[in-house]
Design an enzyme around this catalytic site. Sequence first.
Site, PDB file in Angstrom:
ATOM      1  N   HIS A  64      37.549  34.550  46.392  1.00 15.94           N
ATOM      2  CA  HIS A  64      37.257  35.867  46.089  1.00 15.94           C
ATOM      3  C   HIS A  64      36.686  36.625  47.260  1.00 15.94           C
ATOM      4  CE1 HIS A  64      35.656  39.474  44.015  1.00 15.94           C
ATOM      5  NE2 HIS A  64      34.568  39.290  44.346  1.00 15.94           N
ATOM      6  N   ASP A  66      35.734  39.872  49.058  1.00 16.74           N
ATOM      7  CA  ASP A  66      35.280  41.161  49.202  1.00 16.74           C
ATOM      8  C   ASP A  66      35.596  41.992  50.258  1.00 16.74           C
ATOM      9  OD1 ASP A  66      33.499  41.213  46.766  1.00 16.74           O
ATOM     10  OD2 ASP A  66      32.485  39.494  47.965  1.00 16.74           O
ATOM     11  N   ASP A 188      34.746  39.941  39.476  1.00 11.74           N
ATOM     12  CA  ASP A 188      33.558  39.936  40.019  1.00 11.74           C
ATOM     13  C   ASP A 188      32.796  41.540  39.643  1.00 11.74           C
ATOM     14  OD1 ASP A 188      31.134  39.520  41.468  1.00 11.74           O
ATOM     15  OD2 ASP A 188      31.957  40.331  43.289  1.00 11.74           O
ATOM     16  N   HIS A 438      34.362  46.950  44.656  1.00 14.40           N
ATOM     17  CA  HIS A 438      33.177  47.084  43.842  1.00 14.40           C
ATOM     18  C   HIS A 438      31.934  46.799  44.693  1.00 14.40           C
ATOM     19  CE1 HIS A 438      35.025  42.893  44.072  1.00 14.40           C
ATOM     20  NE2 HIS A 438      33.725  42.632  43.932  1.00 14.40           N
TER      21      HIS A 438
END
Lengths: 997, 997
Positions: A64, A66, A188, A438
């Site tokens: 994941h 970001d 997420d 996000h």
Amino acid sequence: MTCGSFSVMAAVKQAPLLALLVVAGEVLSFPLVQETQPATSCGYESCHVTKPNMLNVHLVPHTHDDVGWLKTVDQYYYGDRNDIQHAGVQYILDSVVDQLLKNPDRRFIYVETAFFYRWWRQQSSSMQQTVKQLVNEGRLEFVNGGWCMSDEATTHYSAVIDQMTLGLRFLNDTFGACGRPRVAWHIDPFGHAREHASMFAQMGYDGFFFGRLDYQDRTHRMVQREQELLWRASDSLTPPMADLFTGILPNGYNPPEGFCWDQLCHDAPIRDDPHLEDYNVDDVVKRFLVIANSQAKVYKTNHIIMTMGSDFQYENANLWYKNLDKLIHYVNAQQANGSKVNVLYSTPSCYLQELHRANLTWTLKRDDFFPYADNAHDFWTGYFTSRPALKRYERISNSNLQICKQLEVLAGRASREGPYRGADSDTMKEAMAVAQHHDAVSGTEKQHVANDYARRLADGWQHCQLLISNSLGALTGVFGKQNYCDHLNISVCPPTELFKKFLVGVYNPLARPVTWPLRLPVNGTAYTVSDVRGKAVPCQVVPVSRATQELRRNRGFAVNELVFEVQAPPLGYTTYSVSLVLDGPPLASVRHRTPTVIQNKFLQVTFDPDTGLLSSLSNLETKQSIKLTQNFYWYNASDGRNVESHQASGAYIFRPNSSTPFIISKTAKTGSIQTSVVQEVRQWFAPWVSQVVRLYADSRALELEWTVGPLPIDDHLGKEVITRLDTSIQTSGVFYTDSNGREVLQRRKDFRPTWNLNQTEPIAGNYYPINSRAFIKDDMDQLTVVTDRSQGGGSIHNGSLEIMLHRRLLYDDNRGVGEPLNETSDIFPEGLVVRGRLLLSLERPSAAADRHRPLAEQEVLQPLLTFSEGDLRPGVKFEFSGLQAALPPAVHLLTLSQWDKDSVLLRLEHQFQSRESKVNSQPVTISLQKLFSSLDVLGVSELNLSANQWKEEMKRFDWTPDEEEKTVLKTLQVPSEWEVTLKPMEIRTFLLKVRLV
Amino acid sequence: MTCGSFSVMAAVKQAPLLALLVVAGEVLSFPLVQETQPATSCGYESCHVTKPNMLNVHLVPHTHDDVGWLKTVDQYYYGDRNDIQHAGVQYILDSVVDQLLKNPDRRFIYVETAFFYRWWRQQSSSMQQTVKQLVNEGRLEFVNGGWCMSDEATTHYSAVIDQMTLGLRFLNDTFGACGRPRVAWHIDPFGHAREHASMFAQMGYDGFFFGRLDYQDRTHRMVQREQELLWRASDSLTPPMADLFTGILPNGYNPPEGFCWDQLCHDAPIRDDPHLEDYNVDDVVKRFLVIANSQAKVYKTNHIIMTMGSDFQYENANLWYKNLDKLIHYVNAQQANGSKVNVLYSTPSCYLQELHRANLTWTLKRDDFFPYADNAHDFWTGYFTSRPALKRYERISNSNLQICKQLEVLAGRASREGPYRGADSDTMKEAMAVAQHHDAVSGTEKQHVANDYARRLADGWQHCQLLISNSLGALTGVFGKQNYCDHLNISVCPPTELFKKFLVGVYNPLARPVTWPLRLPVNGTAYTVSDVRGKAVPCQVVPVSRATQELRRNRGFAVNELVFEVQAPPLGYTTYSVSLVLDGPPLASVRHRTPTVIQNKFLQVTFDPDTGLLSSLSNLETKQSIKLTQNFYWYNASDGRNVESHQASGAYIFRPNSSTPFIISKTAKTGSIQTSVVQEVRQWFAPWVSQVVRLYADSRALELEWTVGPLPIDDHLGKEVITRLDTSIQTSGVFYTDSNGREVLQRRKDFRPTWNLNQTEPIAGNYYPINSRAFIKDDMDQLTVVTDRSQGGGSIHNGSLEIMLHRRLLYDDNRGVGEPLNETSDIFPEGLVVRGRLLLSLERPSAAADRHRPLAEQEVLQPLLTFSEGDLRPGVKFEFSGLQAALPPAVHLLTLSQWDKDSVLLRLEHQFQSRESKVNSQPVTISLQKLFSSLDVLGVSELNLSANQWKEEMKRFDWTPDEEEKTVLKTLQVPSEWEVTLKPMEIRTFLLKVRLV
């Protein structure tokens, strides 16, 4: 991304599929879905076989990544600043590819194209070939595939569609059909928007997986085995158009406890050499079987998924895969001893395929997953408002980008190849795309990362300004120097302050004419304004407010503002000429007593002379009137020193210490300006809170321009500032908010539609994201508030609507960001000041949408102003429209963007929900052939919403809800090949083959 | 390592080189140096070319993998317990091999064979082939190559040679000549022993590199450009036999500041994509050139080395290599702009080759690098004593291992294939090898790791006991149950406590007969003892001391000890029979008044009746006598709260708060036992300090058996306990310590031979490691103290010698171990109690070595005792000797170990220095053919010290010292093919082809 690099991509394309739609005798050949080599077995075909009589455990190796959070996107890419967080995406991709090659059983999914693109461009062609092979064999699979994994609470659908399109196009251009993600993957984001689900459905995803939902909701769904469901994500679109199969992952997006083998984890590796200490295979297998069997109890099928990865994992993929290989080997070896558990490498799409094959019915979900709480006092509703300045900058940047893209189409090659060098829209596209992440527009990043997002937007805008200068030059015939004033909100604009005679160019990105009030900083006291045809335009000079003078901090010194309304043509441009005069109308003066009323022909607003506050609002056309008081308050942010919970308010979490906010001042000091162009009441509540209540002559909306900050913290109390509108409307605990700027959802206090809520936070637990509007209503009256950015808000009391404007916090909320949300800057070392506006509209409920839809549309896509010295002169085309005619009110021109040399991407949107307007909630038909004034449309082909698949080829899994028959989609009769019918809330996406007229 | 796996290795051997020495008509064919395939260009040939007119920067990618420290060796191997420290060697080797394959320019060195061996045995044969290819091409190079990187201060040469042999043999068996390390590499040990340098020279290394030396020494050498030097490491061996070129690395073993690209580091990666943020190539190149040029100023040649790695780095080697590739590319690209810096991937041997080619002369170094200080108050002299119990256990384990290996040879296959299953010596060899690591026997590991080392030794000893039982069974003809009593030092031995009639087997590992006192716990008051020929042996029963009763904590309950002396044949075994009787000699009683004198025929010892302390020691043979008082003291360990420095005493560092130690008691309570077999004075100083001063009837050494602990800490003061011998000997600040148990170095107070010392720690800065002995002397008297383990000591006052016995500390010393050295255990929860002994010998200086050499030899290789119920009986061979005759006193049988099925490794050592003995410091000649009684020696071939190269093939670089002509090595005439001459301090290593008689 630059044009140059796109050309490189184009150069490697091979054997494009022919387009499917033949129109007007032309064969369209778009290189949309292209294959670099025969796809061998990607997608569902590449899945490992499972065992029908066993519990199949799908291990999904994933990372994941970001697109900015604790570090900037490029710091994450390179692995810079590992002192902040160990994370380097370049190495993740290096490592995963290496490890996939070592064992063909292994699988990996990749999600964030912003990173993948950076990596891809640095690879040798042989490495690129290797990766293509992995993709073609389904060993490396893209899921989600947008530029980033967007936030769902604070993003606008327009920007989300753009960022998805950007990412998916790269995958399509690079990998063809095997690069098309089958699954949406939002593991997420902190709560989930219904509009996102709707978009994902329309983008052709077969299913959607996420990790975070309310802890009570999760418990309920575990018990009910409803962690997998069918989300009906639109009230307007005909099912299954916006139906999206949705799965809730078992451990957020982490591996089960004890099975994290990344370098960032500390779980024991599998030690299978009996010659060494601590041989643990038996223990590992036993623990795994316990976990698998227990997980199977809360899901419906004999398939379960385990996410084997987490934030920035797989930088050294060997650790993961070496241990996963062993896990699979040793767990499956137990089948010989009667074990009924079968473990396999898998992907979300392979897991989804098995769920689909199960041929079950699934619970229908019609609301959304907001707000998100991970514990009783831990509501993630603070980020709805966090970093309000960044949220506004992102929103106006979207407007700027749409204008940039439109003008790129309207002017064609000249826009990029004109005299202003460095012109492109790609920089801005990428900047906007990363801003959707996000931890970007959400406001949940570290301060230096927020600064980086803003810097990227500013940089993108610089490139766009050059493009726009080229375009306007080409379209008007004169390449004079264009000035752009980005600080008009604080009355800073050097050309208008300096020049005695100047032109104001107004470009309107909407497909219908707009009227728009301008406020230009000037130093003179009288001006004349005339339109492009020389007609005088009413104008007024008013003094700059004290709040504005303070706010601009030496960035400008204009003492007055010149106010007038402009009108601009659809998708078009016009010019106003302004001249300083010695004897114009007198400077409006500020009267220092509270007026009891301001009004124009549409609205009347009254004030309480004792308090200086608003007291009522009336619609003079509909003859409706409500009591309306409005004031500013602050919640005292929890510092976490609390017996109930140690949760503090922070970038993510909103947790007031008390449900009763502190009033900032019961009364406002006021001044007023009343002219024929504009009427204002200026309210001053505190050194850090002021407001202008403003009514333009031709406006049906009341503007509340608020200025909040710097929030004082010398009392060592964190503050969350709201404005609250208290009305006579009988709301009974119900209010309404939009979802990502589109469809509206009903919200009820202390209530969730799908489970029996135990409300533990009376304020924070009743907050919802407001992206572009919220409203309260009863049978007679609807008060709609259109916002200029995403904000959080709630309706805690009957008739009341509160919106959080600004937050300043002294503690971190312990969700990783590691900084209190305490924004300061060079210009505001004592704390950030934020300015914004709310637009209030009072209508009958049945007609409210007819006002608030266009109002919000105008707020989202604002006219762009350009300034140049001088006057109108012959031989210059000071006005143009890109459209042959304005589109009907229901139709929003969502996207007009250059696609390839001869093609443009067009999205038309029906911007009304079904049943919300008597007038506008009807299907509407548009002729594409007669759309543009400056473009010949030679052919047209329809695409899915994300423009990575021909509409005709979209074949999604069909899922059966457990409560009704599936509706069969009835297609309206197509009026003609060139005509396009839009039903309420429909967005249709077209690739047009065009030629500049 | 098990026999089984060795067989696997043997199976892959191909085309062994023929042995070089043909003896007695047999062609010896040892598979010693074997090639798996034609070596392409490993070793010096594989080095990258350098540029003679430039500064060449040798980048050496490396990892430093502690064979246990904060985690156990297997935890490090697997990457378990990453919560303690992120480190997983399996992944390091996986990753490095992957990355080496990606670019043939890349290089890597690997050091610790304990890890490499673990990894190798888990690899597929194709991976093994790949690695062989990398080794054959010099891309992966082994340096050092022992099982571990041994500690230099607290290890015994015997165990160091064994561990080096174990590691190097694996490399040789696996990779042949290309696997032979050319360079010794001790980058982390905390000071450097001259004997290590001597051993490395004799092992054939061309050079040696290390990282740590006294900070004053380093500064001096930087200024003088003497960081590279020629170490003449023996006073006895003829140069260049023990000459070792030695290089001091520039940054310890770390990369230069700002250039660490491991995942464990935070330095900025090279960001060379101008499209992304923070392009930093120019900055990186500039910083690198500054560092390189500045480093070149403190070295002699136009070549410098940079160690690009550190502790457990390269787990994700891609990070390092990706950035190093870029660094090399961009720095060398500057050559086009006139830069004179050339960077290359290199190895220590490639760097060494360039130094050798420089053909310069080098400073000669004759002393050693102890003590090591990295700052004014940071002397690493605490670890000389840290974990005294572990240090003793390691020492006795060495003795046990040598016995185990000897009996494996003497009994042949029967030793492993006898009735006791699980018999092997490999487990113990590996356990001893890891125990040599510089955070193992050094005492600088975490407690759980220390426990693991001890557990491994115990496990190894279990396997050896089985082997010994098989061997003794085969050699004696009866496979009765043998009992081993490992707790005799606390009077615990179930067979002697329980049986009324038992046999004591005594195996003597020395090549000459020994006399040895036994003390067996018994419950009777009278016993008869007879030797193997039935002759009665004088014996005595004495009561177990109070200190011993307390110490054994319910592990045994014997009330008395049976004391008698045994004599055992060379490399041989004998048996004593013991029977409980009703009317034996009376139980010796303890008299509770201080005797004034105890004595035997050799020594007289007097005590001060007022204090109970020793007062004098006399040698009755030589008629010499000295004043000698001895007492116990403790230094108060610094807690770091000190204005001068925050350094606390810890596992590494010794830093007393005051130079004056606290006396534990000015007087001792005493008791005495005086019998014809033994005389003892038992001294009691405190609840935690007692001692037995003991003189056996036939001993020329006085035994001081000390018992110290648990050190009290209720006063919150860390304590470092010493015993101090104060004598009338005139030492003038000079004393002597051995180096790793062999040659002796002179030490002078507040003095270093090679630089002008600024002494900043008057105690800690005068401490040196004592491995087996220390002495003080003047013209008349030499008092030698032989220790039973490594300890730290110093001579602070004239005539005085102090030895640190035990340490208990309350603070960590901030060198990484992260625990105070505060040893407790299940048995001693209140703190560890340690027991040991010092053996004192008073001689004329000219004859002292004739006593202390054999005394220390006996102390290091002690007889092994076995116990069984019953009595002597016919048909059993209760006595044997492996030798045809005892060897001369100068010759120590250092190694006798099974090598392959038909061959054994033999090391013979001249155990005297030149000039230290009139009698023994002479060459001595041994016949190998007539050596063994039970083995026919069929052939012999001489090897280097580490047994990985034929002696004849040893061709080391020759280096020229700057102060003298090189001595040409004169070889003594070989008396005959079977005869071997040893000169003082020479060790000769042979592979013998043998056949059991």
